[in-house]
Design a protein around this motif. Structure first.
Motif, short mmCIF file in Angstrom:
data_model
loop_
_atom_site.label_atom_id
_atom_site.label_comp_id
_atom_site.label_asym_id
_atom_site.label_seq_id
_atom_site.Cartn_x
_atom_site.Cartn_y
_atom_site.Cartn_z
N GLY A 15 31.38 6.71 34.74
CA GLY A 15 32.09 7.90 34.29
C GLY A 15 33.03 8.44 35.35
N PHE A 16 32.77 8.07 36.61
CA PHE A 16 33.61 8.53 37.72
C PHE A 16 34.77 7.58 37.98
CE2 PHE A 16 29.70 10.82 38.47
CZ PHE A 16 30.14 12.06 38.90
N HIS A 17 34.97 6.62 37.07
CA HIS A 17 35.96 5.57 37.33
C HIS A 17 37.30 6.11 37.83
CE1 HIS A 17 38.30 1.93 36.97
NE2 HIS A 17 39.18 2.59 36.24
N ARG A 27 44.07 12.03 30.77
CA ARG A 27 44.60 13.37 30.48
C ARG A 27 43.50 14.37 30.22
NH1 ARG A 27 48.24 9.76 29.56
NH2 ARG A 27 50.46 10.22 29.55
N GLY A 28 42.25 13.93 30.39
CA GLY A 28 41.15 14.89 30.30
C GLY A 28 40.42 14.94 28.98
N MET A 29 40.51 13.88 28.17
CA MET A 29 39.73 13.85 26.94
C MET A 29 38.65 12.77 27.05
SD MET A 29 40.71 13.00 23.00
CE MET A 29 41.97 14.23 22.76
N SER A 30 37.43 13.15 26.73
CA SER A 30 36.34 12.19 26.80
C SER A 30 35.53 12.29 25.52
CB SER A 30 35.47 12.52 28.01
OG SER A 30 34.39 11.63 28.07
N ARG A 31 34.75 11.27 25.22
CA ARG A 31 33.95 11.34 23.99
C ARG A 31 32.66 10.55 24.10
NH1 ARG A 31 35.82 7.98 18.80
NH2 ARG A 31 33.68 8.54 18.29
N THR A 32 31.75 10.82 23.18
CA THR A 32 30.57 9.98 23.01
C THR A 32 30.63 9.42 21.60
OG1 THR A 32 29.18 11.73 22.12
CG2 THR A 32 29.23 11.49 24.52
N ALA A 34 30.88 13.15 33.65
CA ALA A 34 31.32 12.71 34.98
C ALA A 34 32.83 12.82 35.11
CB ALA A 34 30.88 11.27 35.23
N MET A 35 33.52 12.71 33.98
CA MET A 35 34.99 12.75 34.03
C MET A 35 35.52 14.17 34.14
SD MET A 35 35.47 10.09 30.94
CE MET A 35 37.24 10.32 30.92
N LYS A 36 34.64 15.15 34.16
CA LYS A 36 35.05 16.56 34.15
C LYS A 36 36.15 16.77 33.10
CE LYS A 36 33.92 17.38 38.97
NZ LYS A 36 33.89 15.99 39.50
N PRO A 37 35.84 16.45 31.84
CA PRO A 37 36.89 16.49 30.81
C PRO A 37 37.29 17.92 30.47
CG PRO A 37 34.77 16.08 29.80
CD PRO A 37 34.53 16.08 31.28
N SER A 51 31.19 26.40 31.13
CA SER A 51 31.95 26.08 32.34
C SER A 51 33.44 25.87 32.03
CB SER A 51 31.36 24.83 33.00
OG SER A 51 31.66 23.70 32.23
N GLY A 52 33.84 26.06 30.77
CA GLY A 52 35.27 26.04 30.45
C GLY A 52 35.74 24.81 29.69
#
Lengths: 259, 319
Positions: A102-104, A78-83, A167-170, A200-201
Motif C-alpha cells: 500500500g506504500f508503493h 491522485r489520491g483515490m483508493s479502493r477495496t 497506507a496510501m493516505k487516500p 481524519s478528513g
C-alpha cells in the motif's frame, strides 16, 4: 471545490443499461453510502469511478480534474483508493508485505538502487515497513504480520485490504462491502475504523448491505435501483422515502423484475 | 531479521557449494560441467525475476543469450572492443531490444508476451543462421580469449582453464543471485510480486503494472545476455544453437522444475537439468523422453518446484 463529483455516469452492457445517469458529490470527511437491492448497479458504479470500467457517458471529477476512465494506478497517484467486494489480496505475500504494498507510491524509487541494495533503497523499504506495522496494529492484525496472507480468515482479509488502502493516505476511499461476510464483532470494528478514517478528513464512498451499519455511519446516502438514482439524502430522510421502501420491499410491478 | 537471514543463507549455501564441490571432482572435466551449471543458473536467475517474481512467461530468452554470445564474437573483431566490454555491449543491446519488444506487448494482459518473445527468439536464431558472412551461419564462429586468466597468472594465481571458468562463472552467478535477492525484498521487487498476485489490486495501490513488467523483462534479458556471453567466452566458439528455441524452453523448464519463485530453487533446477543429460548419455535416445516425464511428474506432484517442495517437507517434519 468538490473533492469527488460524479456527473451523469452511465454504462450499458450489450444494450442493457447497467447504470444510467447517476450524479452525486462527495466532500472531505464525508461518508457517502451507495445502497440499493442486489443488481442495482452499485459495484458497476464503483468500477466506473475507480477506472476499472470505461463509463459510456458522464464524468468523474476529482479535485476539479476530469479523471473519467483513468487507469486505476493513475487514480491512485491522485489520491483515490479502493477495496473490492470479492477481495483482491496478494495471496503470494505475507500479511506485512500486503500492507507494505500500500506504500508503493511512497516507497518506490530507482530500480537500480533496489537491485544493488543501496542505502536509499533500504531507507525507503524501512519506512514502508514501519508504516505498515503501525497500520496492521490499527486494524488488529499485527500478530499475523508474518503469516501468508492466503491463510487468513475472511474477516481478517477484509481488514487487511482496508489497511493496504489506508497506507496510501487516500483523499477518497471507495469501500465495496467492507463488512460482507464478517461477524457482528468484526462488523463493529470495521464500522469504528471507517468512522475514524472519515474523521481524519478522508472522504469515504461506501457500498454496504448491512443497513444498520449504513444508517449509523453515513452522512449521506445515494439509493440506486435498476441502475438509476431513485433517492438521495441524509439517512433519516432516505429511510422514510416511499420510493426507497418500495425498491427494498418490492411493489406489485417491481417484485419480479429484480432477480 | 529473518528476511535478511534468508538472503544471506541462500548466498552462503551457494558460495559453499561453489567452493567445496571441486574437492569431489574425479577429473578436470567436471570443472567444465560445473561452469556450465553456473552459466545456466545465471540465465535461470533472470527467469526467476521475470516468471517467479512478476509472473510473466518468455519463450524467447535464448535470443538474448544469442545476442550476448555473438556480441563477444563480433564486437572484438569488428569494433576492436575488449571482450569484457563486448559483454557489456551485448547486455546493453539485449536490454534495449527487450525494452523495444516489451513496451508495446506488456501493455496487454494475458499471454501476449510468451507469443511475442517466441517470435523474437526465432527471429534472432534465423538472423544468426542466415547472415553467414557476419556470423558464420550454422557452423558458428570463433570467440576471442577473455584474457583474465592470463592476468591472474601474472598476479601469481595460476589456474587451469577449467578451474578459471568454474570459479569465474561461480562468482558471476553469486553476484547475479545477490542482485535478484536484493530485488526480492526491495520496493521494486515487491511491486513485481504484487502484480503477480493480483494485477487489479496492484493498480489500486498505484503500481504502473505495464512499467514494472517491462523492468522485469529488461532485467531478465540482461541476465540471459551475460550468460550467453560467458558460454561464448568459455568455449571460445559459438553456434546459433545458443539462441535456439530449445534453449529458451530449457531455461523456463529449469526455473519451473527447481522452483521459479526461489533463486536457489531455480539454480538447483539448472543443476539438475544440466547434469541429467550427462547422466543419461547411456540412454541418449531416451533423453528427451525422460526429461519430459520428469517435468510432467514435477508439475503434477510438486507444483512449487523441486526445492521449495523438499524444503517444505523437511520443515513440516521439523515441527
Amino acid at each position: 471545490m468538490t473533492l469527488l463529483s460524479v456527473e451523469g455516469l452511465g454504462i450499458a452492457f450489450g444494450g442493457i443499461k447497467a447504470v444510467h445517469d447517476v450524479s452525486f458529490k462527495v466532500e472531505p470527511g464525508e461518508i457517502v453510502s451507495v445502497i440499493g437491492p442486489n443488481g442495482a448497479g452499485k459495484t458497476t458504479l464503483f468500477n466506473m469511478i475507480s477506472g476499472v470500467y470505461q463509463p459510456g457517458s458522464g464524468r468523474v471529477v476529482l479535485e476539479g480534474e476530469d479523471v473519467t476512465g483513468m487507469a486505476p494506478f493513475r487514480l491512485a497517484q491522485r489520491g483515490m483508493s479502493r477495496t473490492f467486494q470479492n477481495l483482491q489480496i496478494f495471496q503470494n505475500m505475507t500479511v506485512l508485505e500486503n500492507a507494505i504494498s500500500g506504500f508503493h507510491l511512497q516507497e518506490k524509487g530507482p530500480v537500480l538502487a533496489d537491485l544493488l541494495h543501496l542505502p536509499s533503497s533500504r531507507r525507503r523499504a524501512r519506512a514502508a515497513d514501519a508504516g505498515a506495522r503501525k497500520l496492521l496494529a490499527r486494524v488488529g492484525l499485527e500478530r499475523a504480520a508474518d503469516r501468508e496472507a492466503g491463510n487468513l480468515s475472511y474477516g481478517s482479509l477484509k481488514r487487511l485490504e482496508i489497511a493496504r488502502a489506508l497506507a496510501m493516505k487516500p483523499k477518497v476511499l471507495l469501500l465495496d462491502e467492507p463488512a460482507a461476510g464478517c461477524n457482528a464483532v468484526e462488523t463493529e470494528e470495521i464500522d469504528h475504523l471507517i468512522a475514524e478514517v472519515a474523521a481524519s478528513g478522508t472522504a469515504i464512498l461506501l457500498v454496504e448491505h448491512d443497513m444498520k451499519m449504513v444508517m449509523r455511519i453515513s452522512s449521506h446516502i445515494v439509493v440506486l435501483d435498476h441502475g438509476e438514482k431513485i433517492a438521495e439524502g441524509a439517512p433519516a430522510e432516505v429511510s422514510r422515502n416511499p420510493a426507497v421502501i418500495a425498491a427494498y420491499l418490492g411493489t406489485e410491478e417491481g417484485a419480479d423484475a429484480d432477480g | 531479521m529473518p528476511k535478511l537471514t534468508a538472503k544471506s543463507a541462500t548466498l552462503l549455501v551457494l558460495a559453499a557449494l561453489i567452493a567445496v564441490t571441486p574437492f569431489f571432482f574425479p577429473s578436470g572435466y567436471y570443472y567444465r560441467i560445473g561452469a556450465l551449471i553456473f552459466v545456466n543458473g545465471l540465465a535461470v536467475t533472470g527467469i526467476v525475476i521475470l516468471t517467479g517474481y512478476a509472473g510473466q512467461i518468455s519463450l524467447g530468452h535464448a535470443g538474448f543469450a544469442g545476442i550476448g554470445g555473438y556480441a563477444c564474437a563480433l564486437a572484438p573483431t569488428h569494433l576492436g572492443l575488449h571482450p569484457s566490454l563486448a559483454v557489456v555491449l551485448g547486455a546493453v543491446i539485449s536490454g534495449v531490444l527487450a525494452y523495444l519488444v516489451g513496451r508495446p506487448i506488456l501493455r496487454l494482459k494475458g499471454y501476449y508476451l510468451a507469443v511475442a518473445t517466441l517470435g523474437f527468439g526465432i527471429l534472432v536464431s534465423m538472423v544468426l543462421n542466415n547472415e553467414r558472412r557476419l556470423t558464420g551461419g550454422p557452423d558458428g564462429i570463433a570467440v576471442p580469449e577473455l584474457g583474465l586468466r592470463g592476468l591472474l597468472k601474472d598476479w601469481g594465481l595460476d589456474l587451469t582453464n577449467g578451474e578459471f571458468w568454474y570459479f569465474f562463472c561461480g562468482l558471476v552467478l553469486l553476484i547475479g543471485a545477490w542482485i535478484a535477492l536484493n530485488l526480492h525484498q526491495s520496493p521494486s521487487g515487491r511491486a513485481l510480486r504484487a502484480l503477480h498476485g493480483s494485477e487489479i489490486a496492484a493498480g489500486t495501490v498505484g503500481i504502473d503494472v505495464a512499467r514494472v513488467k517491462l523492468q522485469a523483462f529488461v532485467i531478465s534479458a540482461v541476465y540471459a545476455s551475460v550468460a550467453g556471453s560467458l558460454v561464448a567466452l568459455q568455449n571460445k566458439f559459438i553456434t546459433p544453437d545458443v539462441a535456439g528455441f530449445m534453449h529458451s524452453i530449457e531455461m523456463v523448464t529449469m526455473a519451473v522444475l527447481g522452483g521459479a519463485g526461489s533463486v536457489l530453487g531455480a539454480i538447483f533446477g539448472a543443476g539438475i537439468l544440466t547434469l541429467l543429460p550427462q547422466a543419461l548419455t547411456v540412454f541418449a535416445e531416451y533423453e528427451q523422453l525422460v526429461l519430459g516425464l520428469v517435468m510432467m511428474l514435477v508439475m503434477i506432484f510438486l507444483r512449487e518446484g523441486l526445492l521449495p517442495s523438499i524444503l517444505r517437507k523437511l520443515r513440516g517434519r521439523g515441527e
